[in-house]
Design an enzyme around this catalytic site. Structure first.
Site, PDB file in Angstrom:
ATOM      1  N   ARG A 233       0.849  -1.192   0.000  1.00  0.00           N
ATOM      2  CA  ARG A 233       0.000   0.000   0.000  1.00  0.00           C
ATOM      3  C   ARG A 233       0.886   1.244   0.000  1.00  0.00           C
ATOM      4  NH1 ARG A 233      -3.621  -2.341  -1.685  1.00  0.00           N
ATOM      5  NH2 ARG A 233      -5.697  -2.661  -0.834  1.00  0.00           N
ATOM      6  N   GLU A 262      -3.594   7.592  -4.739  1.00  0.00           N
ATOM      7  CA  GLU A 262      -3.921   7.100  -6.091  1.00  0.00           C
ATOM      8  C   GLU A 262      -5.211   7.707  -6.618  1.00  0.00           C
ATOM      9  OE1 GLU A 262      -3.885   2.814  -5.821  1.00  0.00           O
ATOM     10  OE2 GLU A 262      -1.868   2.830  -4.990  1.00  0.00           O
ATOM     11  N   HIS A 280      -0.905   0.504 -10.143  1.00  0.00           N
ATOM     12  CA  HIS A 280      -1.583  -0.446  -9.243  1.00  0.00           C
ATOM     13  C   HIS A 280      -2.164  -1.635 -10.029  1.00  0.00           C
ATOM     14  CE1 HIS A 280      -3.711  -0.761  -5.092  1.00  0.00           C
ATOM     15  NE2 HIS A 280      -3.495  -1.959  -5.594  1.00  0.00           N
TER      16      HIS A 280
HETATM   17  C1  GLV Z   1      -5.092  -4.817  -4.134  1.00  0.00           C
HETATM   18  O1  GLV Z   1      -4.464  -3.839  -3.896  1.00  0.00           O
HETATM   19  C2  GLV Z   1      -5.694  -5.650  -3.130  1.00  0.00           C
HETATM   20  O2  GLV Z   1      -5.695  -5.271  -1.953  1.00  0.00           O
HETATM   21  O3  GLV Z   1      -6.191  -6.725  -3.494  1.00  0.00           O
END
Ligand code: GLV
Length: 315
Positions: A233, A262, A280
């Protein structure tokens, strides 16, 4: 018997929409002319929520007094205040396991891209520079001989470790607890891990416990050959400190799939060489995202059919 009412605050994949609509009455405020009006109208009937990024906390839940389950799309659930949910006996579920291998593959790809500047090298070719200027400059970093520190040795961290070993890397780790069945050297602090490694792989979840855990001190400990990879994260890394560390060559480079705010990526990061930036995409294949979506559906279905969720998070 009338169908259970589910709230879907934001649009989700067709596999989720279809799967839920077969079994439930799904309320979709994002399709309504008056989203708040729709939510207020159905609020008392809502018993489950299909969550994609929406912040679920006491303030949100106060409007929906009969919710029993929040089924989150994603293995990370830092958007959900689990304590607030538990206080109201609301079960929270996430989508683990089905994305483990995909995210681990992306993590290794990002590490190799960063160490060997593969994005920049491809751009060199596409820009015609191979023909006009000659070979792409030799990379100042290599994957060979690196020691990889994994911050967060859960399911994804272990899948990354397995791959890293196959590439000949030494693996160390730091997490809240030493794991009895794991032979990799354990460090009881992130700083200790960074000190012992030249490559740091962040797989840790977001939330207050990990907020800005990777700070200027940790980056300095990684050293001038250091590479930071973040697949966890964005909030785990102090982005301003990272930009400064890269600008001042305190560390060598960084590969980031996640960011603090983001989809905003700071101009300071965009301007840097030896930084690989991905939007991401850790789990973002059709196959894996569909499997995650199916698990969102299965958790809601199982809860309302059997009273048990498939993948509840610890309360
Ligand atoms: C993606 O970031 C997830 O948490 O699956």
């Amino acid at each position: 018997m009338s169908k259970v009412d589910i709230l879907m605050p934001r649009a989700m994949l067709p596999v989720v929409m279809r799967g839920l609509e077969e079994k439930f009455t799904v309320h979709k405020p994002f399709e309504a002319a008056d989203p708040d009006g729709l939510m207020a109208e159905v609020a008392d009937r809502i018993r489950g929520i299909a969550v994609l990024g929406t912040r679920i906390d006491a303030e949100f839940l106060v409007k929906f007094p009969n919710v029993e389950i929040a089924s989150n799309f994603g293995v990370g659930y830092d958007n959900i205040n689990v304590a607030d949910c538990s206080a109201k006996n609301i079960v929270v579920t996430n989508t683990p396991d089905v994305l483990t291998e995909e995210v681990a593959d992306t993590a290794l790809g990002l590490l190799i891209m960063t160490a060997r500047e593969l994005s920049a090298a491809e751009k060199w070719l596409r820009d015609g520079k191979w023909e006009s200027k000659g070979p792409y400059p030799l990379t100042g970093a290599t994957l060979v001989g690196r020691t990889l520190g994994i911050f967060g040795l859960g399911r994804i961290g272990k899948a990354i470790a397995k791959r890293a070993e196959a590439f000949g890397l030494k693996v160390h780790y730091y997490g809240r607890t030493r794991q009895a069945d794991v032979a990799y050297p354990y460090h009881d602090s992130l700083l200790g891990l960074a000190d012992a490694c030249d490559t740091l792989m962040v797989v840790a979840p977001g939330g207050p416990e990990t907020h800005h855990a990777v700070n200027s001190e940790v980056l300095a400990a990684l050293g001038s050959n250091g590479i930071l990879i973040n697949i966890g994260r964005g909030t785990v890394v102090d982005e301003a400190a990272l930009i400064e560390a890269l600008e001042k060559r305190v560390i060598y480079g960084a590969g980031l799939d996640v960011f603090e705010d983001e989809p905003h990526v700071p101009a300071g990061l965009m301007a840097l060489d030896r930084v690989t930036l991905l939007p991401h995409v850790g789990s973002a294949s059709v196959q894996t995202r569909d499997a995650m979506g199916q698990l969102v559906v299965d958790n809601l279905t199982s809860w309302f059919e059997t009273g048990k969720a498939v993948t509840p998070v610890p309360g």
